[in-house]
Design a protein around this motif. Structure first.
Motif, PDB file in Angstrom:
ATOM      1  N   MET A   1      23.578  -8.120 -31.411  1.00  0.00           N
ATOM      2  CA  MET A   1      22.782  -8.925 -30.518  1.00  0.00           C
ATOM      3  C   MET A   1      21.334  -8.449 -30.509  1.00  0.00           C
ATOM      4  SD  MET A   1      23.517 -10.024 -26.596  1.00  0.00           S
ATOM      5  CE  MET A   1      25.154 -10.471 -27.066  1.00  0.00           C
ATOM      6  N   LEU A   2      21.158  -7.145 -30.622  1.00  0.00           N
ATOM      7  CA  LEU A   2      19.792  -6.626 -30.698  1.00  0.00           C
ATOM      8  C   LEU A   2      19.100  -7.131 -31.962  1.00  0.00           C
ATOM      9  CD1 LEU A   2      17.675  -4.882 -29.364  1.00  0.00           C
ATOM     10  CD2 LEU A   2      18.593  -2.918 -30.581  1.00  0.00           C
ATOM     11  N   GLY A   3      19.872  -7.306 -33.016  1.00  0.00           N
ATOM     12  CA  GLY A   3      19.323  -7.856 -34.262  1.00  0.00           C
ATOM     13  C   GLY A   3      18.786  -9.270 -34.073  1.00  0.00           C
ATOM     14  N   TRP A   4      19.522 -10.069 -33.290  1.00  0.00           N
ATOM     15  CA  TRP A   4      19.061 -11.434 -33.009  1.00  0.00           C
ATOM     16  C   TRP A   4      17.767 -11.417 -32.202  1.00  0.00           C
ATOM     17  CZ3 TRP A   4      20.449 -15.675 -35.352  1.00  0.00           C
ATOM     18  CH2 TRP A   4      21.689 -15.745 -35.956  1.00  0.00           C
ATOM     19  N   ALA A   5      17.676 -10.512 -31.240  1.00  0.00           N
ATOM     20  CA  ALA A   5      16.462 -10.416 -30.427  1.00  0.00           C
ATOM     21  C   ALA A   5      15.266 -10.042 -31.299  1.00  0.00           C
ATOM     22  CB  ALA A   5      16.646  -9.389 -29.313  1.00  0.00           C
ATOM     23  N   ILE A   6      15.468  -9.101 -32.206  1.00  0.00           N
ATOM     24  CA  ILE A   6      14.383  -8.700 -33.109  1.00  0.00           C
ATOM     25  C   ILE A   6      14.016  -9.842 -34.044  1.00  0.00           C
ATOM     26  CG2 ILE A   6      13.802  -7.128 -35.003  1.00  0.00           C
ATOM     27  CD1 ILE A   6      15.508  -5.015 -33.531  1.00  0.00           C
ATOM     28  N   PHE A   8      14.262 -13.120 -33.464  1.00  0.00           N
ATOM     29  CA  PHE A   8      13.474 -14.116 -32.725  1.00  0.00           C
ATOM     30  C   PHE A   8      12.077 -13.600 -32.408  1.00  0.00           C
ATOM     31  CE2 PHE A   8      17.548 -16.237 -31.871  1.00  0.00           C
ATOM     32  CZ  PHE A   8      17.181 -17.530 -32.205  1.00  0.00           C
ATOM     33  N   LEU A   9      11.949 -12.298 -32.179  1.00  0.00           N
ATOM     34  CA  LEU A   9      10.623 -11.725 -31.948  1.00  0.00           C
ATOM     35  C   LEU A   9       9.755 -11.852 -33.194  1.00  0.00           C
ATOM     36  CD1 LEU A   9       8.724 -10.222 -30.062  1.00  0.00           C
ATOM     37  CD2 LEU A   9       9.669  -8.089 -30.941  1.00  0.00           C
ATOM     38  N   VAL A  10      10.329 -11.584 -34.357  1.00  0.00           N
ATOM     39  CA  VAL A  10       9.578 -11.714 -35.614  1.00  0.00           C
ATOM     40  C   VAL A  10       9.199 -13.169 -35.852  1.00  0.00           C
ATOM     41  CG1 VAL A  10       9.777 -11.501 -38.127  1.00  0.00           C
ATOM     42  CG2 VAL A  10      10.549  -9.644 -36.659  1.00  0.00           C
ATOM     43  N   VAL A  11      10.132 -14.087 -35.586  1.00  0.00           N
ATOM     44  CA  VAL A  11       9.827 -15.519 -35.730  1.00  0.00           C
ATOM     45  C   VAL A  11       8.682 -15.910 -34.807  1.00  0.00           C
ATOM     46  CG1 VAL A  11      10.739 -17.847 -35.308  1.00  0.00           C
ATOM     47  CG2 VAL A  11      12.109 -16.179 -36.547  1.00  0.00           C
ATOM     48  N   ALA A  12       8.701 -15.390 -33.591  1.00  0.00           N
ATOM     49  CA  ALA A  12       7.634 -15.702 -32.635  1.00  0.00           C
ATOM     50  C   ALA A  12       6.297 -15.165 -33.118  1.00  0.00           C
ATOM     51  CB  ALA A  12       7.969 -15.111 -31.277  1.00  0.00           C
ATOM     52  N   LEU A  13       6.293 -13.952 -33.657  1.00  0.00           N
ATOM     53  CA  LEU A  13       5.034 -13.378 -34.148  1.00  0.00           C
ATOM     54  C   LEU A  13       4.480 -14.172 -35.332  1.00  0.00           C
ATOM     55  CD1 LEU A  13       5.856  -9.582 -33.891  1.00  0.00           C
ATOM     56  CD2 LEU A  13       4.339 -10.918 -32.426  1.00  0.00           C
ATOM     57  N   VAL A  28       9.865 -16.346 -28.239  1.00  0.00           N
ATOM     58  CA  VAL A  28       9.674 -15.192 -27.359  1.00  0.00           C
ATOM     59  C   VAL A  28      10.641 -15.272 -26.182  1.00  0.00           C
ATOM     60  CG1 VAL A  28       8.076 -14.144 -25.712  1.00  0.00           C
ATOM     61  CG2 VAL A  28       7.300 -14.709 -28.000  1.00  0.00           C
ATOM     62  N   GLY A  29      10.822 -16.450 -25.638  1.00  0.00           N
ATOM     63  CA  GLY A  29      11.759 -16.619 -24.535  1.00  0.00           C
ATOM     64  C   GLY A  29      13.182 -16.251 -24.928  1.00  0.00           C
ATOM     65  N   ILE A  30      13.610 -16.718 -26.094  1.00  0.00           N
ATOM     66  CA  ILE A  30      14.951 -16.397 -26.580  1.00  0.00           C
ATOM     67  C   ILE A  30      15.079 -14.904 -26.838  1.00  0.00           C
ATOM     68  CG2 ILE A  30      16.575 -16.725 -28.490  1.00  0.00           C
ATOM     69  CD1 ILE A  30      15.472 -19.605 -28.721  1.00  0.00           C
ATOM     70  N   ALA A  31      14.059 -14.306 -27.425  1.00  0.00           N
ATOM     71  CA  ALA A  31      14.089 -12.868 -27.715  1.00  0.00           C
ATOM     72  C   ALA A  31      14.186 -12.058 -26.416  1.00  0.00           C
ATOM     73  CB  ALA A  31      12.856 -12.456 -28.506  1.00  0.00           C
ATOM     74  N   LYS A  32      13.463 -12.475 -25.389  1.00  0.00           N
ATOM     75  CA  LYS A  32      13.522 -11.764 -24.107  1.00  0.00           C
ATOM     76  C   LYS A  32      14.911 -11.855 -23.493  1.00  0.00           C
ATOM     77  CE  LYS A  32       8.773 -12.206 -22.465  1.00  0.00           C
ATOM     78  NZ  LYS A  32       7.927 -12.824 -21.434  1.00  0.00           N
ATOM     79  N   ILE A  33      15.475 -13.047 -23.501  1.00  0.00           N
ATOM     80  CA  ILE A  33      16.809 -13.233 -22.927  1.00  0.00           C
ATOM     81  C   ILE A  33      17.836 -12.375 -23.662  1.00  0.00           C
ATOM     82  CG2 ILE A  33      18.703 -14.898 -22.650  1.00  0.00           C
ATOM     83  CD1 ILE A  33      16.496 -17.023 -22.149  1.00  0.00           C
TER      84      ILE A  33
END
Length: 53
Positions: A1-6, A8-13, A28-33
């Protein structure tokens, strides 16, 4: 799950660099959640492990 957050963060950047504001904000919203869900599950696991000994 941490991999998914990272992920989505990279996609946001990347989206922010190219000027896609809506995609960046959503990612960013998805990554935060996902990050906070990961943290909560991690804390629950630590408590359960401490209780079991």
């Amino acid at each position: 799950m941490l991999g998914w957050a990272i992920t989505f963060l990279v996609v946001a950047l990347v989206a922010a660099v190219f000027g896609f504001g809506g995609i960046a904000i959503a990612s960013v919203g998805i990554a935060k959640i996902l990050f906070f869900v990961f943290i909560v599950l991690f804390i629950i696991t630590l408590v359960a492990r401490a209780v079991r000994g």
